[in-house]
Motif scaffolding. Structure first.
Motif, short mmCIF file in Angstrom:
data_model
loop_
_atom_site.label_atom_id
_atom_site.label_comp_id
_atom_site.label_asym_id
_atom_site.label_seq_id
_atom_site.Cartn_x
_atom_site.Cartn_y
_atom_site.Cartn_z
N UNK A 199 0.85 -1.20 0.00
CA UNK A 199 0.00 0.00 0.00
C UNK A 199 0.88 1.25 0.00
N UNK A 200 0.53 2.19 -0.87
CA UNK A 200 1.32 3.44 -0.92
C UNK A 200 0.36 4.61 -0.72
N UNK A 201 0.79 5.55 0.13
CA UNK A 201 -0.06 6.70 0.43
C UNK A 201 0.75 7.99 0.33
N UNK A 202 0.06 9.05 -0.10
CA UNK A 202 0.70 10.38 -0.13
C UNK A 202 0.26 11.16 1.11
N UNK A 203 1.26 11.66 1.82
CA UNK A 203 0.97 12.44 3.03
C UNK A 203 1.45 13.87 2.85
N UNK A 204 0.59 14.82 3.12
CA UNK A 204 1.05 16.21 3.15
C UNK A 204 1.45 16.51 4.59
N UNK A 205 2.70 16.89 4.79
CA UNK A 205 3.26 17.08 6.12
C UNK A 205 3.49 18.57 6.34
N UNK A 244 -3.12 6.48 11.17
CA UNK A 244 -2.94 5.09 10.72
C UNK A 244 -4.26 4.34 10.82
N UNK A 245 -4.96 4.57 11.93
CA UNK A 245 -6.21 3.87 12.18
C UNK A 245 -7.34 4.42 11.29
N UNK A 246 -7.55 5.74 11.35
CA UNK A 246 -8.77 6.29 10.77
C UNK A 246 -8.66 6.54 9.27
N UNK A 247 -7.46 6.83 8.75
CA UNK A 247 -7.34 7.06 7.30
C UNK A 247 -6.89 5.81 6.56
N UNK A 248 -6.06 4.96 7.22
CA UNK A 248 -5.45 3.86 6.46
C UNK A 248 -5.82 2.47 6.99
N UNK A 249 -6.75 2.43 7.94
CA UNK A 249 -7.24 1.13 8.42
C UNK A 249 -6.18 0.29 9.11
N UNK A 250 -5.10 0.89 9.58
CA UNK A 250 -4.02 0.12 10.24
C UNK A 250 -4.22 0.13 11.76
N UNK A 251 -5.34 -0.43 12.16
CA UNK A 251 -5.75 -0.38 13.57
C UNK A 251 -4.72 -1.03 14.50
N UNK A 252 -4.24 -2.19 14.06
CA UNK A 252 -3.33 -2.94 14.93
C UNK A 252 -2.02 -2.18 15.14
#
Ligand code: NAD
Length: 368
Positions: free
Chosen positions: A2-8, A309-317
């Motif tokens: 999975x690849x995501x673009x983040x504006x920092x 991680x949890x709310x935008x990318x579903x990486x809860x764990x």
């Protein structure tokens, strides 16, 4: 992968320092998971204004538009420094509120969390904190007086005046109230509607909508509490709260008080969710009094990464692993100085060392 673009957007004051620690943790997340975050660093805030003449230059908007999520540090200056920037061009008015409006990030989640083991961080007596504090403040973020019409001038009597309108319609209220009920159903099924319906008509409408919505959530226990009473109740009996929902300005003020009962605003991360875009930021400001000293608590920023991680990318764990990594650093006795109380026995570390320890702890997660 999975690849995501983040504006920092590191921003002003302590923003860049704590952002560095959040990114440190994110690099560990990348190393442990099949995921890549492509970081686009963007100018945002007062520093951007001094550099480019705008607190949010066009390139920043373009990066935010392209991003899968936005992660923001803090913006703003001390009162004296702020005055060097024309009022309408200051960061909150010209960048932060426009960002909230542009992405319609109406649902602001502000977790107020202190496990029992860390009761000593709180300025409240241990018997008041009891089993710890675990509240979710849901603040409406794109309506109310912050976004209403504004006018200043000289009135008929020759006096300077300012007029700001507190404006809500039922659509704005209903969608936030829905989020609050849905959140309560996933937690302890208790919702406090924080309002000022004894004075404000907007609060009467707000409360009507809470009551109407409650019919669809019969298993959620609803309480109505005036905002002034809620300020006291947060100090006297924080354990009574689970989810608290409120309009924009009440949420701004009460969530800072909530940071106070935890022991520091440095423990207050947040998520700001809109229909298509979300951004994440610490709840607090740029803390000009401690900026550049390597003393700021990066928990609020690292926690904002965990929420992302949890709310935008579903990486809860992995988000849970990150929360636990931060708790393990506290459990080992380390903290930044803001949480140090006389007799608390805390070993004070700087921003960077706290971030290193969190990254190490996350890295070791799963090792047997
Ligand atoms: P603040 O939240 O920046 O700081 C209040 C107090 O909390 C200070 O003593 C500060 O040192 C402390 N603090 C805050 N974060 C901390 C952390 N992570 N670790 C340790 N201590 C921490 O409030 P302020 O001083 O009233 O405002 C400063 C600037 O921030 C102003 O320009 C204000 O407009 C702006 N502001 C921005 C945001 C935002 O970016 N969303 C929110 C609130 C305030």
């Amino acid at each position: 992968m999975n690849e995501y673009r983040l504006c920092v957007m590191p921003g002003d004051g302590i923003g860049p320092e704590i952002m560095k620690e959040g990114i440190k943790a994110l690099k560990v997340v990348e190393a442990r998971n099949d995921v890549r975050f492509h970081l686009m660093e963007a100018a945002f805030g007062a520093a951007a204004w001094f550099e480019t003449g705008s607190c949010c230059p066009d390139e920043t908007w373009a990066m935010c538009d392209r991003a899968d999520a936005i992660i923001k540090g803090t913006v703003g200056l001390s009162l004296e420094e702020s005055r060097k920037i024309p009022v309408d061009e200051q960061p909150e008015r010209s960048a932060l509120l426009p960002m909230r409006r542009r992405y319609d990030t109406f649902a602001n989640f502000r977790p107020v969390y202190l496990p029992r083991a860390f009761n000593h961080f709180s300025p409240l007596k241990p018997e008041v904190v009891g089993d710890g504090i675990d509240i979710m403040i849901i603040r409406e973020l794109v309506g109310g007086i912050y976004f209403g019409e504004k006018e200043t001038g000289i009135n008929d009597e020759g006096l300077r005046y300012a007029r700001e309108v507190l404006d809500y319609d039922e659509r704005l209220i209903k969608r936030t109230v829905d989020v609050a009920f849905e959140t309560a159903t996933k937690r302890r099924r208790k919702l406090h509607n924080i309002n000022k319906s004894n004075v404000l008509k907007s609060s009467i409408l707000w409360t009507d909508i809470v009551m109407e919505t409650a019919r669809d959530f019969p298993d959620v226990e609803v309480h109505h509490m005036l905002v002034d009473a809620a300020a006291t109740a947060l100090c006297l009996n924080p354990g009574q709260f689970d989810v608290m929902v409120m309009e924009n300005m009440f949420g701004d003020i009460l969530s800072d008080q909530a940071g106070g009962i935890l022991g520091s605003l440095g423990l207050m991360p947040s998520a700001c969710l809109g229909p298509e875009k979300a951004y994440y930021e610490p709840s607090h400001g740029s803390a000009p009094d401690i900026a550049g000293k390597n003393v700021a608590n990066p928990y609020s920023m690292i926690g904002s990464f965990a929420m992302m991680l949890d709310m935008s990318f579903g990486m809860r764990e992995e988000a849970d692993n990150l929360w636990k990594a931060m708790e393990s650093v506290f459990a080992a006795g380390y903290s930044t100085g803001d949480l140090s109380r006389p007799g608390g026995g805390i070993r004070i570390v700087g921003t960077e060392e706290f971030g290193d320890r969190v990254a190490d702890a996350l890295d070791r997660t799963g090792d047997s």
